[in-house]
Design an enzyme around this catalytic site. Sequence first.
Site, PDB file in Angstrom:
ATOM      1  CD  GLU A 154      -8.203   8.793 -10.701  1.00 40.49           C
ATOM      2  OE1 GLU A 154      -8.453   9.248  -9.582  1.00 40.49           O
ATOM      3  OE2 GLU A 154      -8.279   7.577 -10.985  1.00 40.49           O
ATOM      4  CG  ASP A 188      -5.953   2.300  -7.615  1.00 34.99           C
ATOM      5  OD1 ASP A 188      -5.297   1.412  -7.044  1.00 34.99           O
ATOM      6  OD2 ASP A 188      -6.360   3.324  -7.054  1.00 34.99           O
ATOM      7  CB  SER A 245      -9.880   1.392  -7.761  1.00 36.19           C
ATOM      8  OG  SER A 245      -8.770   1.629  -7.017  1.00 36.19           O
ATOM      9  CB  SER A 246     -15.577   3.586  -8.157  1.00 35.61           C
ATOM     10  OG  SER A 246     -15.337   4.597  -7.212  1.00 35.61           O
ATOM     11  CB  SER A 247     -11.899   7.382  -9.530  1.00 36.39           C
ATOM     12  OG  SER A 247     -10.831   6.980  -8.734  1.00 36.39           O
ATOM     13  N   GLY A 299     -16.629   5.191  -3.703  1.00 37.17           N
ATOM     14  CA  GLY A 299     -15.980   5.773  -2.527  1.00 37.17           C
ATOM     15  C   GLY A 299     -15.677   4.778  -1.430  1.00 37.17           C
ATOM     16  CD  GLU A 318      -3.034  -0.765   0.005  1.00 40.38           C
ATOM     17  OE1 GLU A 318      -3.131  -0.457  -1.205  1.00 40.38           O
ATOM     18  OE2 GLU A 318      -3.495  -1.817   0.469  1.00 40.38           O
ATOM     19  CG  HIS A 319      -0.123   4.898   0.528  1.00 37.59           C
ATOM     20  ND1 HIS A 319      -0.443   6.208   0.293  1.00 37.59           N
ATOM     21  CD2 HIS A 319      -1.256   4.327   1.025  1.00 37.59           C
ATOM     22  CE1 HIS A 319      -1.708   6.427   0.643  1.00 37.59           C
ATOM     23  NE2 HIS A 319      -2.223   5.292   1.095  1.00 37.59           N
ATOM     24  CB  THR A 320       4.555   0.308  -2.463  1.00 40.09           C
ATOM     25  OG1 THR A 320       3.372  -0.431  -2.796  1.00 40.09           O
ATOM     26  CG2 THR A 320       4.960  -0.024  -1.039  1.00 40.09           C
TER      27      THR A 320
HETATM   28  C1  GLA Z   1      -5.071   4.705  -3.979  1.00 42.38           C
HETATM   29  C2  GLA Z   1      -4.233   5.181  -5.169  1.00 42.38           C
HETATM   30  C3  GLA Z   1      -3.195   4.135  -5.581  1.00 42.38           C
HETATM   31  C4  GLA Z   1      -2.393   3.630  -4.393  1.00 42.38           C
HETATM   32  C5  GLA Z   1      -3.328   3.269  -3.232  1.00 42.38           C
HETATM   33  C6  GLA Z   1      -2.574   2.916  -1.981  1.00 42.38           C
HETATM   34  O1  GLA Z   1      -5.881   3.646  -4.356  1.00 42.38           O
HETATM   35  O2  GLA Z   1      -5.052   5.474  -6.261  1.00 42.38           O
HETATM   36  O3  GLA Z   1      -2.348   4.665  -6.571  1.00 42.38           O
HETATM   37  O4  GLA Z   1      -1.414   4.548  -4.010  1.00 42.38           O
HETATM   38  O5  GLA Z   1      -4.227   4.315  -2.920  1.00 42.38           O
HETATM   39  O6  GLA Z   1      -1.829   1.771  -2.148  1.00 42.38           O
END
Ligand code: GLA
Length: 382
Positions: free
Chosen positions: A156, A168, A122-124, A118, A29-31
């Site tokens: 985005e 995503d 990752s609906s967007s 939301g 996550e957030h990587t």
């Molecule tokens: C959101 C972002 C992704 C990712 C995640 C965390 O979904 O759109 O790019 O950074 O957060 O892993």
Amino acid sequence: MKNKKFTKLFGNSVTTKVFAPGRVNLIGEHTDYNNGLVFPVAIDKGTTVELAKRTDHHIKVISKDFNYEQVEFELGDTTYDHHNFWVNYVKGALLELQKLATINQGYNIFIYGNQPLGAGLSSSASLTVALVKAISESMDLKLEPVKAAECAQAIENNFLNCSCGLMDHAISAMGLRGHALKIDFDHFAVEPCVIPEPLTLLVVNSNVKRTLVGSEYNQRRIECEMAAQTMQLPSLRQANMDLLCEYQDRLSPKEFKRARHIISENNRVECLYNDLKAGNFKNIGRHMAASHISMRDDFEISIPEIDHLVEVIQTNIKTIGGARMTGGGFGGCVIALLNKDELQNVIQAIAKEYTPGAKIAPTIYDFKISDGAYASEYVINT
Ligand code: GLA
């Protein structure tokens, strides 16, 4: 292509129809925006875009999920719409695709989805990937899946003011039925891994409204970039624990913790991937628990309700498996990877041990791991 609804709404017939899925991330996550590793799956819920060309330069868009709201504008209109937030994805898509080729006419566009909005699924991304694929196809523009994902991300980043990474969009475009994809954003390498028997996914939406996601997300990204800069590295991907400790005095306490999460999380992606491939299921729980703790304490993106939900699931997995928050954070969903035979017991435990104390009841999903929008158009060795 027939859709009576489309014809009724717009007067002409659909010529292009694209579905793109949402995602759940197993770990990592957030990587992604730190050039690191992720391990997501595409789900069987997402967004569909239907369109037909017009003979003028007008764009008419209707969103079923927003009460059939209808927005009209001229091709080339790049003003941000503060009233109908969702239409900015369409404006951004047209803008990004016009950087790649000329669009000669307007469109009628119908958008509808079947995934929760939301919820951190990752609906967007599913919307942007579906828009990019549908519009580019109608332009006879052949985009490679990675290029399409980057174009979707650019919508985005450039139009929606969200500094999200590529995970995503990449999984929504390239996901593979029955597989999680380990994606390395350092040199964009994709390695699929089948979710082996007897494991299954459980996704639980806390239904806690995600707040501050946008601002906090962008802030985390800045903190990671600052940490890399201080360590004189192009990104945190090149960092390791020894170097981090060497630089501890020169980093703010927050930067130190953010970097520690990224370094350890990249390592956990490798570990979970290797253990699933090798059938070492006994380690799954440890990797997922460590990931959750790191998100909670070092990256500070969890919330008490999610921590409680994760704990209930973890303590009720009796044989193999684990649980953690998934996605950007600050609410949203929890993912568990567990033995199929234990699924019903864990679901009952959530109802008994989590729900009575929770202000809002959670939703349990039965997602299938599915193909991405471009799955049939590229070859990947499994
Ligand atoms: C959101 C972002 C992704 C990712 C995640 C965390 O979904 O759109 O790019 O950074 O957060 O892993």
